[in-house]
Motif scaffolding. Structure first.
Motif, PDB file in Angstrom:
ATOM      1  N   ASP A 227     -13.021  11.582  -1.765  1.00  0.00           N
ATOM      2  CA  ASP A 227     -12.900  12.578  -3.018  1.00  0.00           C
ATOM      3  C   ASP A 227     -11.906  12.369  -4.316  1.00  0.00           C
ATOM      4  O   ASP A 227     -12.042  13.059  -5.138  1.00  0.00           O
ATOM      5  CB  ASP A 227     -11.825  13.748  -2.313  1.00  0.00           C
ATOM      6  N   HIS A 228     -11.590  11.378  -3.991  1.00  0.00           N
ATOM      7  CA  HIS A 228     -10.626  10.710  -5.124  1.00  0.00           C
ATOM      8  C   HIS A 228     -11.438   9.505  -6.176  1.00  0.00           C
ATOM      9  O   HIS A 228     -11.168   9.201  -6.733  1.00  0.00           O
ATOM     10  CB  HIS A 228      -9.261   9.767  -5.200  1.00  0.00           C
ATOM     11  N   ILE A 229     -12.736   9.080  -5.495  1.00  0.00           N
ATOM     12  CA  ILE A 229     -14.040   8.099  -6.181  1.00  0.00           C
ATOM     13  C   ILE A 229     -13.560   9.058  -7.644  1.00  0.00           C
ATOM     14  O   ILE A 229     -14.198   8.024  -8.563  1.00  0.00           O
ATOM     15  CB  ILE A 229     -15.244   8.037  -5.107  1.00  0.00           C
TER      16      ILE A 229
ATOM     17  N   VAL B 280       1.131  -1.195   0.004  1.00  0.00           N
ATOM     18  CA  VAL B 280       0.291   0.108   0.213  1.00  0.00           C
ATOM     19  C   VAL B 280       1.204   1.138   0.048  1.00  0.00           C
ATOM     20  O   VAL B 280       2.191   1.098  -0.222  1.00  0.00           O
ATOM     21  CB  VAL B 280      -0.932   0.073   1.383  1.00  0.00           C
ATOM     22  N   ARG B 281       0.575   2.406  -0.198  1.00  0.00           N
ATOM     23  CA  ARG B 281       1.157   3.751  -0.282  1.00  0.00           C
ATOM     24  C   ARG B 281       0.187   5.032   0.376  1.00  0.00           C
ATOM     25  O   ARG B 281      -0.625   5.039   0.461  1.00  0.00           O
ATOM     26  CB  ARG B 281       1.590   3.972  -2.218  1.00  0.00           C
ATOM     27  N   PHE B 282       1.132   5.271   0.696  1.00  0.00           N
ATOM     28  CA  PHE B 282       0.049   6.822   1.031  1.00  0.00           C
ATOM     29  C   PHE B 282       0.720   8.285  -0.037  1.00  0.00           C
ATOM     30  O   PHE B 282       3.075   8.221   0.175  1.00  0.00           O
ATOM     31  CB  PHE B 282       0.152   7.155   2.636  1.00  0.00           C
ATOM     32  N   ALA B 283       0.220   9.117  -0.592  1.00  0.00           N
ATOM     33  CA  ALA B 283       0.465   9.899  -1.317  1.00  0.00           C
ATOM     34  C   ALA B 283       0.469  11.065  -1.039  1.00  0.00           C
ATOM     35  O   ALA B 283      -0.371  11.445  -1.916  1.00  0.00           O
ATOM     36  CB  ALA B 283      -0.121   9.436  -2.945  1.00  0.00           C
ATOM     37  N   PRO B 284       0.963  12.145  -0.260  1.00  0.00           N
ATOM     38  CA  PRO B 284       0.633  13.338   0.006  1.00  0.00           C
ATOM     39  C   PRO B 284       1.257  14.248  -0.862  1.00  0.00           C
ATOM     40  O   PRO B 284       1.989  13.863  -1.382  1.00  0.00           O
ATOM     41  CB  PRO B 284       0.798  13.583   1.033  1.00  0.00           C
ATOM     42  N   SER B 285       0.325  15.132  -1.544  1.00  0.00           N
ATOM     43  CA  SER B 285       0.877  16.293  -2.571  1.00  0.00           C
ATOM     44  C   SER B 285       1.690  17.300  -1.923  1.00  0.00           C
ATOM     45  O   SER B 285       0.929  17.833  -0.821  1.00  0.00           O
ATOM     46  CB  SER B 285      -0.342  16.642  -3.172  1.00  0.00           C
ATOM     47  N   PRO B 286       3.375  17.551  -1.438  1.00  0.00           N
ATOM     48  CA  PRO B 286       3.518  18.562  -0.427  1.00  0.00           C
ATOM     49  C   PRO B 286       3.353  19.910  -1.109  1.00  0.00           C
ATOM     50  O   PRO B 286       4.076  21.037  -2.213  1.00  0.00           O
ATOM     51  CB  PRO B 286       5.010  18.279  -1.767  1.00  0.00           C
TER      52      PRO B 286
ATOM     53  N   ILE C 167      -5.593   3.153  -0.621  1.00  0.00           N
ATOM     54  CA  ILE C 167      -6.817   3.202   0.082  1.00  0.00           C
ATOM     55  C   ILE C 167      -7.088   4.417   0.781  1.00  0.00           C
ATOM     56  O   ILE C 167      -5.497   5.329   0.926  1.00  0.00           O
ATOM     57  CB  ILE C 167      -6.235   2.665   1.261  1.00  0.00           C
ATOM     58  N   ARG C 168      -7.792   5.752   0.089  1.00  0.00           N
ATOM     59  CA  ARG C 168      -7.892   6.829   0.344  1.00  0.00           C
ATOM     60  C   ARG C 168      -8.704   7.509   0.340  1.00  0.00           C
ATOM     61  O   ARG C 168      -9.854   6.615   0.517  1.00  0.00           O
ATOM     62  CB  ARG C 168      -6.910   7.558  -1.397  1.00  0.00           C
ATOM     63  N   GLY C 169      -8.645   8.976  -0.051  1.00  0.00           N
ATOM     64  CA  GLY C 169      -9.755   9.409   0.972  1.00  0.00           C
ATOM     65  C   GLY C 169     -11.166   9.583  -0.423  1.00  0.00           C
ATOM     66  O   GLY C 169     -10.854   9.890  -1.838  1.00  0.00           O
TER      67      GLY C 169
ATOM     68  N   ALA D  93       0.000  10.012 -13.177  1.00  0.00           N
ATOM     69  CA  ALA D  93       1.197   9.490 -12.508  1.00  0.00           C
ATOM     70  C   ALA D  93       0.950   8.457 -11.531  1.00  0.00           C
ATOM     71  O   ALA D  93       2.092   7.520 -11.340  1.00  0.00           O
ATOM     72  CB  ALA D  93       1.834  11.068 -12.390  1.00  0.00           C
ATOM     73  N   SER D  94      -0.150   9.114 -11.263  1.00  0.00           N
ATOM     74  CA  SER D  94      -0.639   8.002  -9.684  1.00  0.00           C
ATOM     75  C   SER D  94      -0.699   6.687  -9.995  1.00  0.00           C
ATOM     76  O   SER D  94      -0.450   5.234  -9.550  1.00  0.00           O
ATOM     77  CB  SER D  94      -2.144   8.598  -9.357  1.00  0.00           C
ATOM     78  N   ILE D  95      -1.986   6.458 -10.971  1.00  0.00           N
ATOM     79  CA  ILE D  95      -2.141   5.109 -11.553  1.00  0.00           C
ATOM     80  C   ILE D  95      -1.160   4.364 -11.908  1.00  0.00           C
ATOM     81  O   ILE D  95      -0.539   3.339 -11.945  1.00  0.00           O
ATOM     82  CB  ILE D  95      -4.377   4.735 -12.407  1.00  0.00           C
TER      83      ILE D  95
ATOM     84  N   LEU E  59       5.640   5.680   0.906  1.00  0.00           N
ATOM     85  CA  LEU E  59       5.297   7.114   0.862  1.00  0.00           C
ATOM     86  C   LEU E  59       5.676   7.620  -0.584  1.00  0.00           C
ATOM     87  O   LEU E  59       7.017   7.200  -1.161  1.00  0.00           O
ATOM     88  CB  LEU E  59       6.494   7.596   1.871  1.00  0.00           C
ATOM     89  N   ARG E  60       5.139   8.319  -1.154  1.00  0.00           N
ATOM     90  CA  ARG E  60       5.098   7.894  -2.573  1.00  0.00           C
ATOM     91  C   ARG E  60       4.821   9.969  -2.418  1.00  0.00           C
ATOM     92  O   ARG E  60       3.848  10.286  -1.630  1.00  0.00           O
ATOM     93  CB  ARG E  60       4.024   8.198  -3.484  1.00  0.00           C
ATOM     94  N   ILE E  61       5.749  10.540  -2.657  1.00  0.00           N
ATOM     95  CA  ILE E  61       5.718  12.111  -2.826  1.00  0.00           C
ATOM     96  C   ILE E  61       4.553  12.617  -4.202  1.00  0.00           C
ATOM     97  O   ILE E  61       5.394  12.345  -5.361  1.00  0.00           O
ATOM     98  CB  ILE E  61       6.886  13.910  -2.022  1.00  0.00           C
ATOM     99  N   ASP E  62       3.363  12.810  -4.211  1.00  0.00           N
ATOM    100  CA  ASP E  62       3.051  13.699  -4.799  1.00  0.00           C
ATOM    101  C   ASP E  62       3.635  14.778  -5.663  1.00  0.00           C
ATOM    102  O   ASP E  62       2.483  15.874  -5.643  1.00  0.00           O
ATOM    103  CB  ASP E  62       0.988  13.613  -5.242  1.00  0.00           C
ATOM    104  N   ASP E  63       4.323  14.948  -6.616  1.00  0.00           N
ATOM    105  CA  ASP E  63       5.308  16.653  -6.930  1.00  0.00           C
ATOM    106  C   ASP E  63       5.186  16.756  -8.383  1.00  0.00           C
ATOM    107  O   ASP E  63       6.111  17.572  -8.805  1.00  0.00           O
ATOM    108  CB  ASP E  63       6.252  16.745  -6.362  1.00  0.00           C
TER     109      ASP E  63
ATOM    110  N   THR F 209       0.259  14.242 -15.275  1.00  0.00           N
ATOM    111  CA  THR F 209      -1.572  14.969 -14.434  1.00  0.00           C
ATOM    112  C   THR F 209      -1.219  13.135 -12.920  1.00  0.00           C
ATOM    113  O   THR F 209      -0.412  12.654 -13.297  1.00  0.00           O
ATOM    114  CB  THR F 209      -2.413  14.997 -15.233  1.00  0.00           C
ATOM    115  N   TYR F 210      -2.138  14.145 -12.568  1.00  0.00           N
ATOM    116  CA  TYR F 210      -2.285  13.325 -10.903  1.00  0.00           C
ATOM    117  C   TYR F 210      -2.801  11.982 -11.689  1.00  0.00           C
ATOM    118  O   TYR F 210      -2.034  11.047 -10.781  1.00  0.00           O
ATOM    119  CB  TYR F 210      -2.920  13.793 -10.181  1.00  0.00           C
ATOM    120  N   ASN F 211      -3.878  12.020 -12.505  1.00  0.00           N
ATOM    121  CA  ASN F 211      -4.186  10.474 -12.276  1.00  0.00           C
ATOM    122  C   ASN F 211      -3.827  10.092 -13.438  1.00  0.00           C
ATOM    123  O   ASN F 211      -3.523   8.603 -12.937  1.00  0.00           O
ATOM    124  CB  ASN F 211      -5.787  10.948 -13.511  1.00  0.00           C
TER     125      ASN F 211
HETATM  126  N1  GLU Z   1      -1.909  13.351  -3.592  1.00  0.00           N
HETATM  127  C1  GLU Z   1      -3.186  12.791  -3.585  1.00  0.00           C
HETATM  128  C2  GLU Z   1      -4.013  13.893  -2.587  1.00  0.00           C
HETATM  129  O1  GLU Z   1      -3.279  14.076  -1.672  1.00  0.00           O
HETATM  130  C3  GLU Z   1      -2.973  11.007  -3.818  1.00  0.00           C
HETATM  131  C4  GLU Z   1      -4.360  10.789  -3.964  1.00  0.00           C
HETATM  132  C5  GLU Z   1      -3.846   9.223  -4.206  1.00  0.00           C
HETATM  133  O2  GLU Z   1      -4.007   8.410  -2.893  1.00  0.00           O
HETATM  134  O3  GLU Z   1      -4.340   8.644  -4.781  1.00  0.00           O
HETATM  135  O4  GLU Z   1      -4.627  13.637  -2.226  1.00  0.00           O
END
Ligand code: GLU
Length: 493
Positions: free
Chosen positions: A224-226, A12-18, A220-222, A206-208, A46-50, A202-204
């Motif tokens: 708001d990404h549905i 799994v990963r957690f992917a915050p945007s800095p 596993i994420r918020g 790079a993320s997938i 831990l993945r940094i979505d930059d 884009t996020y969509n």
């Molecule tokens: N960078 C996205 C966010 O912070 C990550 C979403 C995801 O986990 O795919 O909301």
């Protein structure tokens, strides 16, 4: 590690945007990923979505990592999306090879106008596909215009072609671990951008690509990404890749029913440090909010299922964590409940461990050293032990610790007390020998003072408390006096 926590390849990963500090909801997402990996002996990345270079800042990345460390959320592999451009290019080439993408010459300003029009007419914005079928000469003309302006054609996924290649499926569907089966009409998605006119992925996309390339098993994420998920699944479809399991967890809501935003003070991690909540108690609280933990217990020989809300360690939370029990909505944030859980954690914590946490997580080394020096090791531990059972937060404990210091000053102007009664109390306490100065002896001296002065015991204790602590209420004053000892008590009086 326990038998149940064995590996089964979970990743799994957690992917915050800095682009800002870690939000309390982000901590919850990170923690769910962390305990999911812990439960199954999997890997937590831990993945940094930059990819958004304009909004991403190194300081935020540093802060996010610092906060995760503060919570004790440990990750394995760590990387930044900005380091993986070549990999994204490779996948984009694969899509080009399959003729499933096209160049788009609609500028950001043009798209913005279309979006505004859609908002005004109360319709969802869907890209109109204008550039899907440009002729070669049109493309050449637009290409040179873009070059002159120093921008790039954006790259869009051709959804019609993806659907056709996939046998004309009518719906994009996935079984969400939290929400169950979710189904989307691909016609309402519109060809979306994989790479922008600024040559950024884009996020969509790079993320997938990352999730697939790295072999993430559960996203596993918020929630708001549905709405992003069908887009990401279409990209996987186009590439002929399998999808990870998605689990969209509720965002945190305030008491007013509104989503907690970065503007709310309580969304900021600093707030919790300042208020003195223990990192693990916060995690415990976040884990049970919008979620249920059940345990089977034996009661009179019968099995009983009950709900568990307060844990004594993180591993216990991980073991009982069941992603299917996480609710998809109504995770209401309540500071009162957090306080209650924090109180229980304080009470259940070994004093030596609490002292370590006060030093490491709350930077109280100086204060504690001073206290230790003043009272000696045994009394010092006794004081902390006493306070941890009396208060709900570190902030409250800290406020009370202050009264134990020699240089603690009570402004006489702040308090009104009966001077004569105070003198009587002082006089009677002075009569107790140092080696007999315990709670019982103090109690007797108070009784004596009450009968001498014709005041009630309550009056006596109130006066003592005021003169010694400067406060009108607080924990047992007898206990405080005992911990302070004869000399300090008399000096205070
Ligand atoms: N960078 C996205 C966010 O912070 C990550 C979403 C995801 O986990 O795919 O909301």
């Amino acid at each position: 590690m326990k038998e149940s926590l064995k590996t089964n390849g979970v990743k799994v990963r957690f992917a915050p945007s800095p682009t800002g500090n870690l939000h309390i909801g982000g901590v919850r997402t990170a923690f769910f990923n962390y305990i999911f990996a812990l439960k199954y002996g999997g890997e937590f990345i831990l993945r940094i979505d930059d990819t958004d270079r304009a909004r991403s800042k190194k300081e935020y990345e540093t802060e996010i990592i610092k906060d995760l460390n503060w919570f004790g959320i440990k990750y394995g592999y760590f990387y930044r999306q900005s380091e993986r451009t070549e990999i994204y290019e490779k996948y984009l080439d694969a899509l080009k090879e399959k003729d499933l993408i096209y160049e788009c010459f609609c500028t950001e300003e043009e798209i913005l106008i279309s979006k505004e029009i859609a908002v005004k007419s109360k319709k969802p914005y869907i890209y109109n596909g204008r550039c899907a079928n440009l002729s070669i000469s049109e493309k050449e003309k637009l290409s040179s215009q873009f070059k002159e302006r120093g921008i790039y054609p954006s790259i869009r996924l051709d959804i019609a072609k993806v659907l056709k290649a996939g046998g004309n499926f009518k719906a994009v569907e996935f079984e969400d671990a939290v929400h169950g089966l979710l189904s989307f009409n691909p016609k309402l998605i519109g060809d979306f951008i994989l790479k922008t006119e600024h040559n950024r992925f884009t996020y969509n996309f790079a993320s997938i690509i990352d999730d697939s390339d790295i072999g993430i098993t559960h996203v596993i994420r918020g929630e708001d990404h549905i709405s992003n998920t069908p887009k990401q699944i279409l990209i996987l479809n186009a590439l002929g890749k399998v999808s990870p399991v998605f689990a969209h967890i509720s965002l945190l809501y305030g008491k007013d029913g509104k989503i907690m935003s970065k503007r709310d003070a309580a969304s900021n991690i600093e707030y919790y440090k300042k208020e003195g909540y223990l990192p693990e108690a916060i995690l415990n609280y976040l884990a049970v909010t919008g979620n249920t933990f059940t345990v089977r217990e034996l009661e009179n020989g019968k099995e009983k299922i009950s709900e568990k809300e307060i844990f004594s360690n993180i591993l216990e939370i991980a073991e009982l964590f069941d992603i299917k029990k996480v609710r998809g909505s109504s995770a209401i944030f309540s500071e009162e409940k957090l306080r209650h859980i924090n109180e229980k954690w304080l009470q259940g914590m070994k004093t030596e461990i609490l002292i370590k946490i006060l030093i490491e997580k709350f930077n109280l080394e100086e204060t504690l050293k001073k206290l230790q020096k003043t009272y000696g090791e045994t009394l010092f531990v006794e004081i902390i032990d006493f306070l941890k059972n009396e208060f709900k937060t570190v902030k409250e404990i800290l406020a009370e610790i202050k009264i134990f210091f020699e240089d603690f000053k009570i402004e006489a102007a702040e308090i009104k007390y009966d001077i004569k009664l105070k003198e009587t109390l002082l006089n009677n306490l002075q009569k107790i020998d140092s080696d007999k100065f315990d709670e019982n002896a103090v109690k007797n001296a108070v009784k004596e003072s009450a009968s001498e002065s014709g005041k009630t015991l309550k009056d006596c204790y109130e006066t003592l408390r005021l003169c010694i602590t400067g406060r009108q209420d607080g924990p047992s004053i007898l206990k405080i006096i005992k911990l302070m000892g004869r000399e300090r008590t008399l000096k205070r009086l």
